[in-house]
Design a protein around this motif. Sequence first.
Motif, PDB file in Angstrom:
ATOM      1  N   VAL A   1       6.309   6.667   5.074  1.00 10.87           N
ATOM      2  CA  VAL A   1       5.641   5.425   4.692  1.00 10.87           C
ATOM      3  C   VAL A   1       4.640   5.001   5.757  1.00 10.87           C
ATOM      4  N   PHE A   2       4.933   5.359   7.006  1.00 11.80           N
ATOM      5  CA  PHE A   2       4.115   4.948   8.146  1.00 11.80           C
ATOM      6  C   PHE A   2       2.613   5.206   7.955  1.00 11.80           C
ATOM      7  N   PRO A   3       2.210   6.446   7.675  1.00 14.02           N
ATOM      8  CA  PRO A   3       0.760   6.693   7.569  1.00 14.02           C
ATOM      9  C   PRO A   3       0.108   5.924   6.423  1.00 14.02           C
ATOM     10  N   LEU A   4       0.877   5.684   5.368  1.00 10.33           N
ATOM     11  CA  LEU A   4       0.347   4.929   4.231  1.00 10.33           C
ATOM     12  C   LEU A   4      -0.008   3.506   4.652  1.00 10.33           C
ATOM     13  N   ILE A   5       0.910   2.844   5.353  1.00 11.30           N
ATOM     14  CA  ILE A   5       0.664   1.465   5.795  1.00 11.30           C
ATOM     15  C   ILE A   5      -0.452   1.444   6.852  1.00 11.30           C
ATOM     16  N   VAL A   6      -0.465   2.432   7.721  1.00  9.66           N
ATOM     17  CA  VAL A   6      -1.535   2.510   8.725  1.00  9.66           C
ATOM     18  C   VAL A   6      -2.894   2.588   8.021  1.00  9.66           C
ATOM     19  N   ALA A   7      -2.993   3.499   7.047  1.00  7.33           N
ATOM     20  CA  ALA A   7      -4.282   3.729   6.386  1.00  7.33           C
ATOM     21  C   ALA A   7      -4.774   2.466   5.680  1.00  7.33           C
ATOM     22  N   VAL A   8      -3.873   1.808   4.944  1.00  2.00           N
ATOM     23  CA  VAL A   8      -4.301   0.617   4.201  1.00  2.00           C
ATOM     24  C   VAL A   8      -4.647  -0.521   5.164  1.00  2.00           C
ATOM     25  N   THR A   9      -3.815  -0.721   6.199  1.00  3.87           N
ATOM     26  CA  THR A   9      -4.095  -1.787   7.168  1.00  3.87           C
ATOM     27  C   THR A   9      -5.446  -1.569   7.833  1.00  3.87           C
ATOM     28  N   GLU A  10      -5.704  -0.316   8.213  1.00  2.48           N
ATOM     29  CA  GLU A  10      -6.977   0.000   8.866  1.00  2.48           C
ATOM     30  C   GLU A  10      -8.132  -0.355   7.932  1.00  2.48           C
ATOM     31  N   GLU A  11      -7.985   0.050   6.682  1.00  2.00           N
ATOM     32  CA  GLU A  11      -9.029  -0.209   5.681  1.00  2.00           C
ATOM     33  C   GLU A  11      -9.269  -1.719   5.533  1.00  2.00           C
ATOM     34  N   VAL A  12      -8.169  -2.469   5.445  1.00  2.00           N
ATOM     35  CA  VAL A  12      -8.257  -3.920   5.283  1.00  2.00           C
ATOM     36  C   VAL A  12      -8.980  -4.555   6.474  1.00  2.00           C
ATOM     37  N   MET A  13      -8.589  -4.165   7.663  1.00  2.00           N
ATOM     38  CA  MET A  13      -9.185  -4.761   8.861  1.00  2.00           C
ATOM     39  C   MET A  13     -10.657  -4.395   8.987  1.00  2.00           C
ATOM     40  N   ARG A  14     -11.005  -3.187   8.580  1.00  2.00           N
ATOM     41  CA  ARG A  14     -12.395  -2.753   8.676  1.00  2.00           C
ATOM     42  C   ARG A  14     -13.264  -3.462   7.646  1.00  2.00           C
ATOM     43  N   SER A  15     -12.648  -3.923   6.571  1.00  5.22           N
ATOM     44  CA  SER A  15     -13.434  -4.541   5.505  1.00  5.22           C
ATOM     45  C   SER A  15     -13.755  -6.011   5.817  1.00  5.22           C
ATOM     46  N   VAL A  16     -13.148  -6.543   6.877  1.00  7.90           N
ATOM     47  CA  VAL A  16     -13.444  -7.931   7.247  1.00  7.90           C
ATOM     48  C   VAL A  16     -14.899  -8.027   7.715  1.00  7.90           C
ATOM     49  N   HIS A  17     -15.557  -9.097   7.321  1.00  7.24           N
ATOM     50  CA  HIS A  17     -16.966  -9.284   7.671  1.00  7.24           C
ATOM     51  C   HIS A  17     -17.238  -9.030   9.148  1.00  7.24           C
ATOM     52  N   ARG A  18     -18.291  -8.278   9.418  1.00  2.85           N
ATOM     53  CA  ARG A  18     -18.724  -8.060  10.794  1.00  2.85           C
ATOM     54  C   ARG A  18     -19.032  -9.408  11.453  1.00  2.85           C
ATOM     55  N   GLU A  19     -19.577 -10.331  10.658  1.00  2.00           N
ATOM     56  CA  GLU A  19     -19.941 -11.651  11.204  1.00  2.00           C
ATOM     57  C   GLU A  19     -18.741 -12.387  11.769  1.00  2.00           C
TER      58      GLU A  19
END
Lengths: 249, 333
Positions: free
Chosen positions: B196-214
């Motif tokens: 389960v670990f890599p799955l949660i890592v991948a989604v969390t990373e994606e979520v954090m990266r999608s936050v506005h650069r601003e």
Amino acid sequence: MPSLSIHNLNVWYGAQHAIKDISVDIPPRQITAVIGPSGCGKSTLLKSLNRLLDLNERVRVEGQVLLDGDNIYAVDQDATEIRTRIGLLAQKPFPLPMSIFDNVAYGPRIHGLANGNIQAVVQSQLESVGLWEEVKDRLSAPASGLSVGQQQRLCLARTLAVQPEVLLCDESTASLDPISARGVESLIRNIKTHYTVIMVTHDIDQARRVADYVLFMWLGELIEHGPAQQFFTAPAQPLSQAYLAREVG
Amino acid sequence: MEAIRDTTLVRRTGVLPRRSGRRPSLRRATLDWAAHRFSASTAVVVAVLVIGIGAALLARSRPLLDVYSLRELLLGQVWLPSQGLFGFAPFIAGSLVVTAVAMAISVVPAILSGIYLAEYVTARTRTALKPVIDLLVGIPSVVYGLWGVLFIVPLVRDHLGPWADRTLGQSIPVFSRSNPSGYGLLAAGFVLAVMVFPLIVAVTEEVMRSVHREMRETLLSLGATRWETTKTIVRHAGLPGILAAIVLGFSRAFGETLAVMMTVGNVARMPRSIFDPAYPLPALIANNYGEMMSIPLYESALMSAALLLLVVVVVFNAGARLAVERLVRKGAA
């Protein structure tokens, strides 16, 4: 008052040479307008002054930016401290996804500036940007509900609440309607007695209205700089003359 | 402009717009119409599929549900199909506990890793690490199961078990070493955690990266440190997405069959310690379907188990979706 001076500053985005060997002293407690056509490096220059360029890994910076004689790019300098001393008002207002109150309180809270009275700090900052009367009844409402003009004033209050010494404005009125733009502009004009302001603008008329000192940039180079009065009445360089006559740019 | 109006027209009326003047050509209009219809129909197929599976399982579960009350089935602790005893409680408990163990081990480190990947490492490191994470998500569960049998079960048997027996197990029954084989909830939970670990890592990373650069630039410009910036982004922008990552991990863990079956021991008894063997629902179905079908109601019981799995995953997902929506409304409205 802080002195800010730039010595032989060069910035590269990958292979692109965006800032070419710029040296200039920024006069304290005045508004310095950075003007020039789109893509001339105005915003890059601005972001190099509070080390926001550090976020981009492809960027390489050479030269010095001296704040009170200390190079902000020296290895022992803390970017967080630099950004605390040199505040930024962005082009597009970006209210943090939290309440109006928390937007202003954010900076004082993390820097421990409130001395236990965060209410008073927030109120005085909101008053200083003329927003208090408009929002005092909905301080806990989300900041995103404000109009764009109100949002930009909120962002100004938020930036000033950190008590910076220098304020950088990156075309901060460009995305506002004309009336709000004038409002923010006059706010910036009023605070220059306390802050050194560096304002990027592509609006020559705005520079004429507010600037005490002007830097004119062209393709990454600093073509001319000097007191606004002198620059606008008798520009020395042919390129400046052509730009002011709106023949180029 | 013209094209936009046409699309709305098609959506509203479902007919092809008449051609004239600057309207898009018939070919473009037809393609636009077909694309719209096709994507709509696939969406409907997906919905129908879920409902269809649920209905089929319900239909096949009916014989059992007609004879026994839901209460008897869900709370019954004895599973002796040959004597007509169908207590699902040990299996439900097995599923819940093994998932809980997996989540307890993996959630916090996985979220921190995802945040680290998104906020702290250089682009080059991220480009190097992301394919590895994706690869870990894609490894077949039988491989994880084998790895569990070869490494985790012996680890639990020879080291963790004896250690727990000497320390925690004396005073806390949940940690007492009840079973010397190593096969059990802890081993299976550990294997699941790694899956389960890599799955949660991948989604969390994606979520954090999608936050506005601003947002990041704004916070840093206010003199916030990297960690303060990260914390604020997580609390005010990332939380719904990270919750979704946890739900995804839960669903994966709850439904995982093979790797669990290979390491959990498969004993239908209410677990009392994390070293106990257990028998989660997916393992029950996979191990028994197709055998002993001569016993009356046996097939129906396995179908009920499958229905139960489906219901738990759907309910959990829906609940999480509701929670996410409330969070989003609170944060952004």
